[in-house]
Design a protein around this motif. Structure first.
Motif, short mmCIF file in Angstrom:
data_model
loop_
_atom_site.label_atom_id
_atom_site.label_comp_id
_atom_site.label_asym_id
_atom_site.label_seq_id
_atom_site.Cartn_x
_atom_site.Cartn_y
_atom_site.Cartn_z
N ARG A 104 -70.21 -77.45 0.47
CA ARG A 104 -69.53 -76.19 0.76
C ARG A 104 -68.17 -76.15 0.07
O ARG A 104 -67.77 -75.17 -0.52
N SER A 129 -66.50 -71.14 -6.98
CA SER A 129 -66.39 -69.68 -6.88
C SER A 129 -64.96 -69.21 -7.05
O SER A 129 -64.68 -68.23 -7.75
N ARG A 132 -60.06 -63.38 1.11
CA ARG A 132 -61.28 -62.69 1.55
C ARG A 132 -62.32 -62.64 0.42
O ARG A 132 -63.51 -62.83 0.66
N GLU A 133 -61.88 -62.38 -0.80
CA GLU A 133 -62.81 -62.35 -1.94
C GLU A 133 -63.46 -63.71 -2.15
O GLU A 133 -64.67 -63.79 -2.43
N ASP A 184 -65.94 -64.15 0.74
CA ASP A 184 -67.12 -63.30 0.54
C ASP A 184 -68.04 -63.86 -0.55
O ASP A 184 -69.26 -63.78 -0.45
N SER A 185 -67.44 -64.44 -1.58
CA SER A 185 -68.24 -64.94 -2.71
C SER A 185 -69.10 -66.15 -2.33
O SER A 185 -70.07 -66.46 -3.02
N VAL A 186 -68.73 -66.84 -1.26
CA VAL A 186 -69.52 -68.00 -0.82
C VAL A 186 -70.19 -67.74 0.54
O VAL A 186 -70.80 -68.64 1.11
N GLY A 187 -70.06 -66.51 1.05
CA GLY A 187 -70.75 -66.13 2.28
C GLY A 187 -70.21 -66.73 3.56
O GLY A 187 -70.97 -67.07 4.46
N VAL A 188 -68.87 -66.85 3.64
CA VAL A 188 -68.25 -67.33 4.88
C VAL A 188 -67.14 -66.37 5.29
O VAL A 188 -66.73 -65.51 4.51
N SER A 245 -63.29 -65.39 6.16
CA SER A 245 -62.02 -65.82 5.54
C SER A 245 -61.40 -67.00 6.27
O SER A 245 -60.90 -67.94 5.64
#
Length: 195
Positions: free
Chosen positions: A7, A14, A30-31, A34-38, A40
């Protein structure tokens, strides 16, 4: 490898892509999340800040680069051979860490300002001193011309190498060595004395 390590590696990869595309300041936590699906907040389980993520991306690249440089420096190589090895090692690191290389080049001031301790400054100085030492040795041995100041040669080499992209060569079977050959022809035949 623990479950946390993949992870963490995914976050770093990312974030490196986002930082290279948008810059560190313009990329939000946040970006990255979001890019790794978790969420913030989950990023803070792995890293204390966005700048810590950026620092780790660049440190990984520099650690690999300096490991190669130190190995080359530990051998008593002819200056031309040492330049060849440094060029190949540099291009391999650029090829493996394209985003980190770009971040380091474009965001150096931001990184120096926000990096804990002096690790980045020390790493940059070691890169510089390695090159200057090889170039000075070559000059002392009459292998390299004396007409161009060493710092100019170093900046020329550094700026062209670390802004290169072996992938731009297309479907070359060995882009790093193809590009290294072109650089070496320019560097060595461009500023070397006649044999």
């Amino acid at each position: 490898m623990t479950d946390e390590q993949p992870r963490r590696a995914l976050i770093l990869a990312s974030a490196a892509r986002l930082f290279a595309q948008k810059g560190i300041a313009a990329t939000t936590v946040r970006e990255i999340a979001d890019s790794v699906g978790v969420l913030s907040g989950s990023l803070y389980h792995h890293f204390p800040s966005k700048d810590a993520i950026a620092g780790e991306v660049v440190h990984g690249y520099l650690r690999e680069l300096l490991t190669g440089y130190r190995e080359i420096s530990s051998r008593d190589l002819d200056p031309r051979e040492a330049v060849r090895e440094l060029v190949i090692t540099s291009l391999e690191a650029v090829h493996r860490h394209p985003h980190a290389t770009e971040i380091y080049q474009r965001e150096m001031r931001h990184l120096y300002t926000h990096s804990p301790g002096n690790e980045l400054v020390e790493a940059a100085n070691e890169v510089k001193l390695t090159w200057l030492s090889v170039l000075a040795k070559g000059r002392e041995q009459g292998v390299f011309q004396r007409t161009v100041p060493l710092w100019v040669l170093f900046r020329f080499i550094r700026d062209t190498l670390f802004h290169s992209d072996p992938d731009q060569l297309g479907d070359t079977t060995d882009p790093v060595n193809t590009l290294a050959s072109a650089y070496l022809a320019t560097f060595l035949e461009g500023f070397a004395t006649a044999r």
